[in-house]
Scaffold this motif. Sequence first.
Motif, PDB file in Angstrom:
ATOM      1  N   THR A 162       0.809  -1.223   0.000  1.00 28.78           N
ATOM      2  CA  THR A 162       0.000   0.000   0.000  1.00 28.78           C
ATOM      3  C   THR A 162       0.839   1.268   0.000  1.00 28.78           C
ATOM      4  OG1 THR A 162      -0.152  -0.082   2.420  1.00 28.78           O
ATOM      5  CG2 THR A 162      -1.910  -1.155   1.157  1.00 28.78           C
ATOM      6  N   ARG A 163       2.158   1.132   0.161  1.00 33.23           N
ATOM      7  CA  ARG A 163       3.029   2.312   0.079  1.00 33.23           C
ATOM      8  C   ARG A 163       3.212   2.771  -1.353  1.00 33.23           C
ATOM      9  NH1 ARG A 163       8.287  -0.119   2.657  1.00 33.23           N
ATOM     10  NH2 ARG A 163       7.660  -1.674   1.101  1.00 33.23           N
ATOM     11  N   ILE A 164       2.926   1.905  -2.314  1.00 32.48           N
ATOM     12  CA  ILE A 164       3.053   2.247  -3.733  1.00 32.48           C
ATOM     13  C   ILE A 164       1.823   3.048  -4.123  1.00 32.48           C
ATOM     14  CG2 ILE A 164       3.182   1.324  -6.073  1.00 32.48           C
ATOM     15  CD1 ILE A 164       4.548  -1.181  -4.816  1.00 32.48           C
ATOM     16  N   LYS A 165       2.028   4.320  -4.458  1.00 34.39           N
ATOM     17  CA  LYS A 165       0.909   5.227  -4.693  1.00 34.39           C
ATOM     18  C   LYS A 165       0.464   5.277  -6.151  1.00 34.39           C
ATOM     19  CE  LYS A 165       1.217   6.325  -0.365  1.00 34.39           C
ATOM     20  NZ  LYS A 165       0.298   5.702   0.604  1.00 34.39           N
ATOM     21  N   ALA A 166       1.325   4.846  -7.077  1.00 30.28           N
ATOM     22  CA  ALA A 166       0.964   4.878  -8.492  1.00 30.28           C
ATOM     23  C   ALA A 166       1.833   3.880  -9.239  1.00 30.28           C
ATOM     24  CB  ALA A 166       1.142   6.283  -9.072  1.00 30.28           C
ATOM     25  N   THR A 167       1.239   3.184 -10.206  1.00 28.56           N
ATOM     26  CA  THR A 167       1.930   2.127 -10.943  1.00 28.56           C
ATOM     27  C   THR A 167       1.703   2.288 -12.433  1.00 28.56           C
ATOM     28  OG1 THR A 167       1.624   0.560  -9.111  1.00 28.56           O
ATOM     29  CG2 THR A 167       2.094  -0.370 -11.289  1.00 28.56           C
ATOM     30  N   VAL A 168       2.788   2.183 -13.201  1.00 28.22           N
ATOM     31  CA  VAL A 168       2.694   2.089 -14.657  1.00 28.22           C
ATOM     32  C   VAL A 168       3.114   0.682 -15.066  1.00 28.22           C
ATOM     33  CG1 VAL A 168       3.736   2.783 -16.856  1.00 28.22           C
ATOM     34  CG2 VAL A 168       2.987   4.523 -15.230  1.00 28.22           C
ATOM     35  N   ALA A 169       2.249  -0.002 -15.806  1.00 25.15           N
ATOM     36  CA  ALA A 169       2.563  -1.308 -16.396  1.00 25.15           C
ATOM     37  C   ALA A 169       2.656  -1.095 -17.900  1.00 25.15           C
ATOM     38  CB  ALA A 169       1.500  -2.330 -16.049  1.00 25.15           C
ATOM     39  N   SER A 170       3.873  -1.135 -18.424  1.00 24.48           N
ATOM     40  CA  SER A 170       4.098  -0.823 -19.837  1.00 24.48           C
ATOM     41  C   SER A 170       4.340  -2.098 -20.632  1.00 24.48           C
ATOM     42  CB  SER A 170       5.297   0.121 -19.977  1.00 24.48           C
ATOM     43  OG  SER A 170       5.520   0.452 -21.335  1.00 24.48           O
ATOM     44  N   THR A 171       3.618  -2.258 -21.728  1.00 19.49           N
ATOM     45  CA  THR A 171       3.714  -3.408 -22.640  1.00 19.49           C
ATOM     46  C   THR A 171       3.749  -4.723 -21.855  1.00 19.49           C
ATOM     47  OG1 THR A 171       4.805  -4.159 -24.695  1.00 19.49           O
ATOM     48  CG2 THR A 171       6.262  -3.329 -22.929  1.00 19.49           C
ATOM     49  N   MET A 172       2.798  -4.852 -20.930  1.00 22.20           N
ATOM     50  CA  MET A 172       2.886  -5.882 -19.891  1.00 22.20           C
ATOM     51  C   MET A 172       2.569  -7.286 -20.386  1.00 22.20           C
ATOM     52  SD  MET A 172      -0.459  -5.946 -17.439  1.00 22.20           S
ATOM     53  CE  MET A 172      -0.237  -7.704 -17.204  1.00 22.20           C
ATOM     54  N   TYR A 173       3.256  -8.236 -19.761  1.00 22.52           N
ATOM     55  CA  TYR A 173       2.965  -9.665 -19.827  1.00 22.52           C
ATOM     56  C   TYR A 173       2.384 -10.088 -18.482  1.00 22.52           C
ATOM     57  CZ  TYR A 173       5.276 -11.801 -23.963  1.00 22.52           C
ATOM     58  OH  TYR A 173       5.619 -12.237 -25.207  1.00 22.52           O
ATOM     59  N   ASP A 174       1.491 -11.047 -18.522  1.00 21.03           N
ATOM     60  CA  ASP A 174       1.060 -11.770 -17.335  1.00 21.03           C
ATOM     61  C   ASP A 174       1.829 -13.086 -17.362  1.00 21.03           C
ATOM     62  OD1 ASP A 174      -0.224 -13.491 -15.543  1.00 21.03           O
ATOM     63  OD2 ASP A 174      -2.213 -12.649 -15.932  1.00 21.03           O
ATOM     64  N   MET A 175       2.972 -13.151 -16.667  1.00 18.92           N
ATOM     65  CA  MET A 175       3.855 -14.305 -16.768  1.00 18.92           C
ATOM     66  C   MET A 175       3.201 -15.612 -16.288  1.00 18.92           C
ATOM     67  SD  MET A 175       6.394 -13.220 -18.386  1.00 18.92           S
ATOM     68  CE  MET A 175       7.176 -14.823 -18.341  1.00 18.92           C
ATOM     69  N   PRO A 176       2.447 -15.626 -15.182  1.00 16.03           N
ATOM     70  CA  PRO A 176       1.784 -16.881 -14.810  1.00 16.03           C
ATOM     71  C   PRO A 176       0.780 -17.349 -15.867  1.00 16.03           C
ATOM     72  CG  PRO A 176       1.940 -15.438 -12.915  1.00 16.03           C
ATOM     73  CD  PRO A 176       2.353 -14.628 -14.111  1.00 16.03           C
ATOM     74  N   ARG A 177       0.114 -16.418 -16.511  1.00 17.31           N
ATOM     75  CA  ARG A 177      -0.835 -16.795 -17.563  1.00 17.31           C
ATOM     76  C   ARG A 177      -0.114 -17.457 -18.729  1.00 17.31           C
ATOM     77  NH1 ARG A 177      -5.318 -12.693 -20.310  1.00 17.31           N
ATOM     78  NH2 ARG A 177      -6.181 -14.170 -21.839  1.00 17.31           N
ATOM     79  N   VAL A 178       0.997 -16.868 -19.148  1.00 16.19           N
ATOM     80  CA  VAL A 178       1.773 -17.464 -20.234  1.00 16.19           C
ATOM     81  C   VAL A 178       2.346 -18.808 -19.798  1.00 16.19           C
ATOM     82  CG1 VAL A 178       3.789 -17.180 -21.724  1.00 16.19           C
ATOM     83  CG2 VAL A 178       2.315 -15.231 -21.256  1.00 16.19           C
ATOM     84  N   GLY A 179       2.811 -18.882 -18.542  1.00 16.67           N
ATOM     85  CA  GLY A 179       3.372 -20.129 -18.052  1.00 16.67           C
ATOM     86  C   GLY A 179       2.366 -21.257 -18.038  1.00 16.67           C
ATOM     87  N   ALA A 180       1.130 -20.954 -17.665  1.00 13.23           N
ATOM     88  CA  ALA A 180       0.099 -21.990 -17.539  1.00 13.23           C
ATOM     89  C   ALA A 180      -0.619 -22.287 -18.849  1.00 13.23           C
ATOM     90  CB  ALA A 180      -0.916 -21.583 -16.484  1.00 13.23           C
TER      91      ALA A 180
END
Length: 339
Positions: A162-180
Amino acid sequence: MLTTGVGAQNTGKEKSMEQMNLTQEWDKVFPQSDKVDHCKVTFHNRYGITLAADLYKPKGATGRLAALAVSGPFGAVKEQSSGLYAQTMAERGFLALAFDPSFTGESGGEPRGMNSLDINSDDFSAAVDYLSNRNDVDAERIGIIGVCGWGGIALNAASIDTRIKATVASTMYDMPRVGAYGYFDKTTAQERYEMKQQLNKQRTADYRNGTYAKAGGVVDPLPADAPQFVKEYYAYYKQPRGYHKRSVNSNEGWNLTANLNYMNDKILVHPEDLRSAVLVIHGEKAHSRYMGEDAFKLLQGDNKQLLIVPGATHTDLYDQTDKIPFDRMEQFFRQYLGQ
């Protein structure tokens, strides 16, 4: 704690950490900016692994600054895309930290070439630990940027921390999704089970041999019939544009068995807990676009944004500064971290 160059300071109680032999030469795949000060620093995660990072600070900056921790792409090092993102955001007034994940690059952790959703999510939180204890950082104004596979990991970390106040996910992969499920969710349950059988046989062999077989990095030489996205990876990781000697993807690749954990894991188990601001960025032509759009659908609140960059591919957002929407990122972080 090894801290060199401009910005070196004591950040609180010191913990015994691995002795790091960090290169002091500028060995990035992008040119050094004369608008920021740069130094190498180390910090540790709560698993006891020492992480190496490049810290970028706007020249002449005073007081406590908004800060960003940056990592990715998955299989890259801080001398590649994450360093470019960090240096560029420092040019725009943020203190920015680009770090090597556990088990890779100049960071610690054995065996080399491993990954873990838990440990790698904690890498982001460890960066927040470190930044929160710097006397030139406002601990209430810390954000993170994750690129490629680290975009999904960034969302996972932000849903925990909760200390992270803002997040940018750029050109993101969902690695568990690809793994499964593989690319484009084409892997069947039977195929996944057979892969688990093969990888567990490899575990037996690795233990017997006392070594860890490698999966191989980006394919080289490039087959003529390679999928377009593989050609894009080759053009980045295997060419002067993005090649780096410490990058997993540029060289021998991850441990062959490293993917086992992603076959049985999941990001955003509790997406409702990610209450802070999020900006998901994807290229219009990115093969991975579906992962970012689907992750965005899970997020709740009017502080969540999705940006599709016209004409951009997945790897365009690694280093093509005419396509990476830095203006929008700056606007986003200033809105949610303050001026």
